[in-house]
Structures are given as C-alpha cells and as structure tokens.
Design a protein around this motif. Structure first.
Motif, mmCIF file in Angstrom:
data_model
loop_
_atom_site.group_PDB
_atom_site.id
_atom_site.type_symbol
_atom_site.label_atom_id
_atom_site.label_comp_id
_atom_site.label_asym_id
_atom_site.label_seq_id
_atom_site.Cartn_x
_atom_site.Cartn_y
_atom_site.Cartn_z
ATOM 1 N N THR A 253 -26.592 -20.375 47.270
ATOM 2 C CA THR A 253 -27.400 -19.192 47.325
ATOM 3 C C THR A 253 -28.708 -19.121 46.779
ATOM 4 O O THR A 253 -29.689 -18.135 47.382
ATOM 5 C CB THR A 253 -26.820 -17.874 47.298
ATOM 6 O OG1 THR A 253 -26.560 -17.901 45.807
ATOM 7 C CG2 THR A 253 -25.293 -17.835 48.025
ATOM 8 N N GLY A 254 -29.007 -20.060 45.822
ATOM 9 C CA GLY A 254 -29.965 -19.949 45.205
ATOM 10 C C GLY A 254 -30.097 -19.075 43.935
ATOM 11 O O GLY A 254 -31.108 -18.981 43.319
ATOM 12 N N LYS A 255 -29.105 -18.202 43.999
ATOM 13 C CA LYS A 255 -29.116 -17.015 42.910
ATOM 14 C C LYS A 255 -27.872 -17.088 42.093
ATOM 15 O O LYS A 255 -26.682 -17.455 42.197
ATOM 16 C CB LYS A 255 -28.860 -15.813 43.783
ATOM 17 C CG LYS A 255 -30.203 -15.386 44.577
ATOM 18 C CD LYS A 255 -29.972 -13.721 44.759
ATOM 19 C CE LYS A 255 -31.242 -13.578 45.543
ATOM 20 N NZ LYS A 255 -31.505 -12.018 45.654
ATOM 21 N N PRO A 256 -28.297 -17.295 40.735
ATOM 22 C CA PRO A 256 -27.223 -17.498 39.591
ATOM 23 C C PRO A 256 -26.475 -16.327 39.510
ATOM 24 O O PRO A 256 -27.023 -14.982 39.700
ATOM 25 C CB PRO A 256 -27.963 -17.886 38.263
ATOM 26 C CG PRO A 256 -29.448 -17.235 38.716
ATOM 27 C CD PRO A 256 -29.714 -17.144 40.052
ATOM 28 N N LEU A 257 -25.185 -16.298 39.134
ATOM 29 C CA LEU A 257 -24.556 -14.921 38.891
ATOM 30 C C LEU A 257 -24.733 -14.330 37.647
ATOM 31 O O LEU A 257 -24.761 -15.064 36.429
ATOM 32 C CB LEU A 257 -22.918 -15.265 39.010
ATOM 33 C CG LEU A 257 -22.238 -15.850 40.404
ATOM 34 C CD1 LEU A 257 -20.874 -15.739 40.093
ATOM 35 C CD2 LEU A 257 -22.632 -14.419 41.114
ATOM 36 N N THR A 258 -25.191 -13.279 37.418
ATOM 37 C CA THR A 258 -25.402 -12.698 35.956
ATOM 38 C C THR A 258 -24.637 -11.343 36.150
ATOM 39 O O THR A 258 -24.186 -10.785 36.973
ATOM 40 C CB THR A 258 -27.001 -12.113 36.257
ATOM 41 O OG1 THR A 258 -27.267 -11.511 37.292
ATOM 42 C CG2 THR A 258 -27.868 -13.492 36.207
ATOM 43 N N LEU A 369 -24.684 -10.674 51.787
ATOM 44 C CA LEU A 369 -25.417 -9.506 51.489
ATOM 45 C C LEU A 369 -26.368 -9.636 50.398
ATOM 46 O O LEU A 369 -27.594 -8.842 50.441
ATOM 47 C CB LEU A 369 -24.082 -8.582 51.068
ATOM 48 C CG LEU A 369 -24.329 -7.003 51.316
ATOM 49 C CD1 LEU A 369 -24.791 -6.330 52.644
ATOM 50 C CD2 LEU A 369 -22.998 -6.281 50.820
ATOM 51 N N ILE A 370 -26.078 -10.179 49.547
ATOM 52 C CA ILE A 370 -27.000 -10.493 48.150
ATOM 53 C C ILE A 370 -28.069 -11.433 48.304
ATOM 54 O O ILE A 370 -29.086 -11.038 48.018
ATOM 55 C CB ILE A 370 -26.056 -10.906 47.141
ATOM 56 C CG1 ILE A 370 -24.976 -9.629 46.473
ATOM 57 C CG2 ILE A 370 -26.889 -11.435 45.906
ATOM 58 C CD1 ILE A 370 -24.274 -9.827 45.529
ATOM 59 N N ALA A 371 -27.769 -12.456 49.009
ATOM 60 C CA ALA A 371 -28.775 -13.629 49.057
ATOM 61 C C ALA A 371 -29.388 -13.830 50.618
ATOM 62 O O ALA A 371 -30.390 -14.724 50.601
ATOM 63 C CB ALA A 371 -28.150 -14.861 48.583
#
Lengths: 415, 214
Positions: A253-258, A369-371
């Motif tokens: 997704t290109g998004k790290p989990l934070t 939903l997130i990315a």
C-alpha cells in the motif's frame, strides 16, 4: 416458556387445585410470561433486515473453527460496545413442569448459549467486524492455561507499589477485588490476542477505530486495561521481525503501519500520579491506585498471554491463524482488483480457484479503505464529500458481496 | 460481431491486465458451467429474491402522480440460502440475481439467455437481456413462470447462459472506452430506483402541464 406458563394456568383452573396453589401458579405464569417477553427483547436486532445476513455464515465459521460448540447468535443494536452475553441453562431448567416444547428447545441448544452484539454503527462498514475476534476470544478464555503464579514476584511488587501509592496496606477484601480486576484485564488482553491471531492488521485497525468511535477516552477501569496499551501491544506484534505484517502492508500500500493509524485521537495515558487523580474521580481511592499499578504488571504479563493465545490457536486450529504470508497473498491477489470493482471472492490461477477467507477479506477491505479509497470508482454525479461517501458505499457493497460469495464457494467445495 | 468461445472466455478470466479482465465469480464448478466447444458460460441462481405481492396500489409510475407507491413497496424480499428453495407459481413474477458477480471490460458485452431446460417448463428467465461493457455487479433476472406447474427453484442451480461478444469502436478495433475513467455501472439493488432519466421525466411532465392548461 409460554407453553409452560399455559400449563400452569391449566393446572390452576382445575377444580381439584387448592386455592393457595392455584394463586401461586397464576403468579408463576405471570412471571414466566414476563420472562418470555424479556427473552424476545434479548433477540431484538437479530433479524435478517437488522444484520447483514452475509456475514453470519463466515463468522459462524470462525466460531466453529475455534471449537466453540455453544449455540450462538449475532445481533445489531444501538449500543456503544460489542458484547458477548452468556445465557445459562438455568433460565429454563429451573422451571417446574416444563412443557414438551420447552424441553425440546432446551435439548436443541448447546448451553450456555451466546449472544454476540455488534453496535449498529459498525454495520456501515464490514472491516470493523474484525473486532468480533476479540469477543470470540472471551468465548474461549477458559482455554487460557497461563499460570499467573509464575509472575508472583511481579504481582507482589505491583501490590507493594499500590500500597506505597496509598500509604497504607491493602485489606484482604480489597486484595480480592484487585485479583478480580487483574483476572478481567488478563481476559481482555487474551481476547485481543485471539483477535490479533485471527485477523492480523484488520483487528488492529478495527480496535483503533472502535476506541476512537468510543470517544477516544483512556479506556482504563476496574475491568479494562487502558486502550492505548492494548493498541500498543497489538502494533508491537504487527511490526516485529523482518517479515512482519507491517512490512507486507507497506509494500502493498505504500503506507507503513503506525501506532496511531486509524485512531489518531486516542488519548495518551498520562503519568501515574495524574492518572491516579483522574481515576479517583470515578473509582474508590484504592481501586484507582490498583488500576494505575496494574498497568506495568499487565504489560509484563502481555508477552506470556499472547504466547498462550498463539499456542492454543496453533494447536487447535492452525488454519485460522492469520500470518504475514497470508496477508501478502491476499493483498497480491485482491487489492488492485478491488480497486477495479472486482470483489475479493476467490483467487484464480491456471483454472484453480481458492475462496478468500473472512480474515483476508477484512484485511483487503481495510487496506483499500486506508490506502486506496481514492482509486475505487464511484458515480460521476458524486462530488466532494459525497464522492468519498459514495466510494465507501461502493467498497462496502463489494466486500459484502465478497463475503457472501466466498462463503458460497467454500460451502460448495466442502460438500 | 464475433462471439467468444468458451475457451476464449476462460482465458479472459485470467487476464493479467485488470482493465481487460473479465470477472465471473465464483465459478462453483467450472467443468459444469464452461463446457469445451461451446460459446457460453452457465450462471447460477443467487440467494436474494424479490417477490411481487398483491397490493392495494392501482398503478405504478415515477412521474409524481399522487398515491403512487415507491417501487420498494411492491416487493417482499427473501433470502434463500444454499440447500433451501423458493417456489414460483404459475404466472407469478419475481426478481432474482445471478449467484455470480460479473464485471465486463470495455471491449466485451454479453447477452443473458435462459437455459432451454427451464424454458421447456415455462420459466422465462430474463427480459432485459443485454449487458453493456463496464457492467459490474450481479445480474438481475426477471423470472416469470408461464407454465401451469409450480416450479421449485434452488439457489445454485444453473439458470441462464451468458454469451459474450467483442465491442469495437468506430475504427473497428477493440473498444477501450477510456477505460481509466470508465464508470462501471452495476446492479446495486434488484428493485428499480427510477423508470425515466431526469431529462425524459422533466420533458413528459412539461408536456403534461401544457396539456392540462389547454
């Protein structure tokens, strides 16, 4: 129950029945009628028009897979929290002169039977249902064989810190209350662990969203550990190791989990002294101090609790444990197609098809939903805020379709 | 306009390019639904039904006549799981869906045709049989029993066939139809929302008003 009450009235109306006995039978029938009505109220929200029927089969699959044999039903209600309620056999077995229909019903149920309540607001978006993993964790908490005695030293230190904070020794009565709170906190962490092993990142996102929707409060209380700690324990596991869920998610997704992903407004736990004062406004002084000092203790126990949940699930239902490798495959097969309106029903390679799992659908749903929400096509007429709502509506529609049809595929393949 | 063979249809199901990929999912039993040497895919009956019931409403329309019911009021919804059945009585009409989710790429269209075995029993499966490129959703089937015998329908039974044809643009090449911006239109609900587009509706109402003033 109504049939049983009718039997009481029939008996009361017989000439040979003493007046005193008849009077009591009428009272009992009245009470039983009220009880029957209360049971009907308990069922409210379980109709096909009140809960998306598509989700029931896949969740039942989770229930069965976890070895929960009890009769269970799902319902939606306008409540703040998810809840698992237990109905003991005594609600019918303690009745005198049960009717045959009640005996039949009693025999048909595997007791105690469970009612799993989902807040109605969660109905709007399927991925939130991952939190159900936590409630099912409660249903199998008797399988937790973790011996807390091995943490005796840490427990005693926690009690000593509590006493130092209060400036006095804890009475035996308060120690019993403390033990009850500790057990409840352990059960909450255990249930989070079960949710984590069943659904991976989807559980983390749903948990954070649930805390946020609940007002972003601290969450700490006599029966619950703080929300921030619960969230941190899950993210620690999602990000651990090189082939972690986090790495897989970021790659797709290109998004790290934070930690604050999906729950940026969740209140941080203040320092211990401030927390003691805050809790003192709604709990007794002793209980406030106990809760504050349970936080470091439960943090120490958490690793063992998660390990125990992993042991139970991998030994009894290994196929249900969601792994980074499964996430990788699910995102690879389903995420981009979902953005082209292809629901995650089944993966297809060289004419071989494999139905998507509920955990897979929930995770792909959260990832979209997130990315990827911007990439979901929506009606041209929807612009601005309407466009985002239309995209979410379309995503929900696709995910519900996926849940329904992947379940149909599984039933077909298994039969 | 050439039709796709079954083999060609199956190949389009596995196209790596999502823009060109045809989706018919799930295919519960590919050997039953996609027979070699033919040129169609069989589709199955889904789980959701809308049964038209007797009502007190005089007529249905969507031009704002007083006392017109909403379309939703005409139907009673039923969910029939696998293993259960619904009976369609002689001359009864009901809406159903295909079990399969269908998504057509820009260069394919399809026709829905009832299976002859059902037709011989009097069951008409679909009246709006054309499926346009970029359709995404489950197909709504308009079932009517024209026979004299009640028919028991089970979700999962093969009920219709889909024939696929290539769509070409004015230059005769496979249509791309601005695939990136293509608005996939799908069946959100079996119950129709409106009968007329807004332009047609306004025009008819204006003519109606003008007639009333004459």
């Amino acid at each position: 129950m109504i049939d049983t009450a009718a039997g009481y009235l029939t008996q009361a109306s017989k000439p040979e029945t003493d007046d005193d006995v008849a009077s009591q039978l009428v009272k009992d029938a009245n009470q039983l009628g009220n009880s029957a009505y209360e049971r009907l109220q308990d069922l409210e929200g379980s109709g096909a028009d009140q809960i998306p029927h598509q989700v029931v089969g896949p969740f039942q699959r989770w229930v069965t897979g976890l070895g929960i044999e009890n009769t269970i039903f799902f319902r939606a209600d306008h409540v703040a929290n998810y809840e698992l309620r237990w109905y003991p056999r005594a609600i019918v077995s303690n009745l005198n002169s049960q009717s045959q229909s009640l005996l039949d019903a009693e025999g048909a149920i595997k007791w105690p039977f469970f009612r799993l309540t989902v807040p109605s607001r969660a109905m709007g978006m399927l991925p939130h249902f991952a939190i159900v993993g936590h409630e099912l964790g409660h249903a199998i908490q008797d399988k937790n064989q973790l011996d807390l005695d091995q943490f005796n030293k840490e427990n005693i230190e926690s009690i000593e810190r509590t006493e130092a904070r209060l400036g006095t020794k804890l009475s035996q009565q308060v120690l019993v209350l403390r033990q009850g709170s500790l057990r409840s906190w352990v059960n909450e962490i255990w249930s989070d662990a079960v949710g984590y092993y069943l659904a991976g990142p989807a559980f983390f996102f749903a948990l954070g969203a649930f805390f946020e929707l609940s007002g972003g409060a601290l969450g700490i209380g006599r029966w619950h550990p703080p929300s921030e700690l619960r969230r941190r324990l899950v993210i620690d596991r999602l990000t651990a190791g090189e082939s972690s869920f986090s790495n897989v998610f970021e790659k797709a997704t290109g998004k790290p989990l934070t930690e604050d992903m999906n729950s940026p407004h969740l209140s941080k736990l203040p320092d211990a002294d401030t927390l003691t004062k805050l809790l003192g406004t709604k709990l007794t002084r002793e209980m406030a101090a106990i809760c504050v000092e349970l936080v470091p203790l439960i943090e120490t126990l958490a690793g063992a609790i998660y390990s125990e949940a992993e042991r139970v699930l991998t030994s009894s239902c290994p196929e249900m444990v969601y792994t980074p490798e499964r996430l990788r495959a699910d995102l690879e097969h389903f995420l981009d197609p979902l953005c082209h309106l292809i629901p995650p029903i089944e993966s297809r390679t060289n004419h071989v098809t494999e139905p998507a799992s509920l955990a897979g659908i929930l995770n792909v749903g959260w990832a979209a939903l997130i990315a990827k929400l911007d990439e979901i096509p929506a009606s041209e007429s929807a612009v601005g805020e309407d466009e985002a709502a239309a995209k979410m509506e379309k995503l929900q529609e696709l995910l519900l379709k996926a849940v329904e049809l992947s379940e149909a595929k599984q039933i077909w393949d298994e039969t | 306009m050439p039709a796709l063979s079954t083999d060609a249809i199956l190949r389009r199901l596995e196209d790596d390019n999502f823009e060109r990929r045809l989706t018919i999912s799930p295919l519960l039993d590919e050997t039953v639904q996609a027979k070699p040497g033919q040129a169609a895919i069989d589709v199955r009956l889904g789980f959701d039904f809308c049964v038209v019931t007797a009502s007190r409403f005089g007529a249905v329309g969507d031009l704002g006549e007083s006392h017109e019911p909403s379309f939703d009021q005409l139907y009673r919804r039923s969910f029939i799981p696998l293993g259960s059945s619904i009976t369609i009585h002689p001359h009864q009409f009901l809406l159903a869906q295909t079990l399969e989710y269908l998504r057509l790429p820009p260069d394919l269209m399809a026709y829905v045709v009832g299976r002859s075995t059902w037709g011989r029993l009097g069951l008409i499966v679909a009246t709006a049989i054309g499926v346009h490129p970029n359709f995404a959703g489950s197909l709504t089937l308009e079932l009517r029993n024209l026979g004299e015998t009640p028919l028991r329908l089970y979700p999962g039974q093969t009920i219709a066939q889909l024939f696929f044809h290539n769509v070409v643009d004015s230059g005769g090449v496979a249509s791309t139809c601005e695939a990136e911006r293509a608005q996939y239109a799908g069946t959100i609900d079996m119950v129709p929302r409106k009968l007329s587009d807004s332009q047609t509706r306004e025009k008819i109402l204006a003519i109606q008003q003008a007639n009333a003033q004459d």
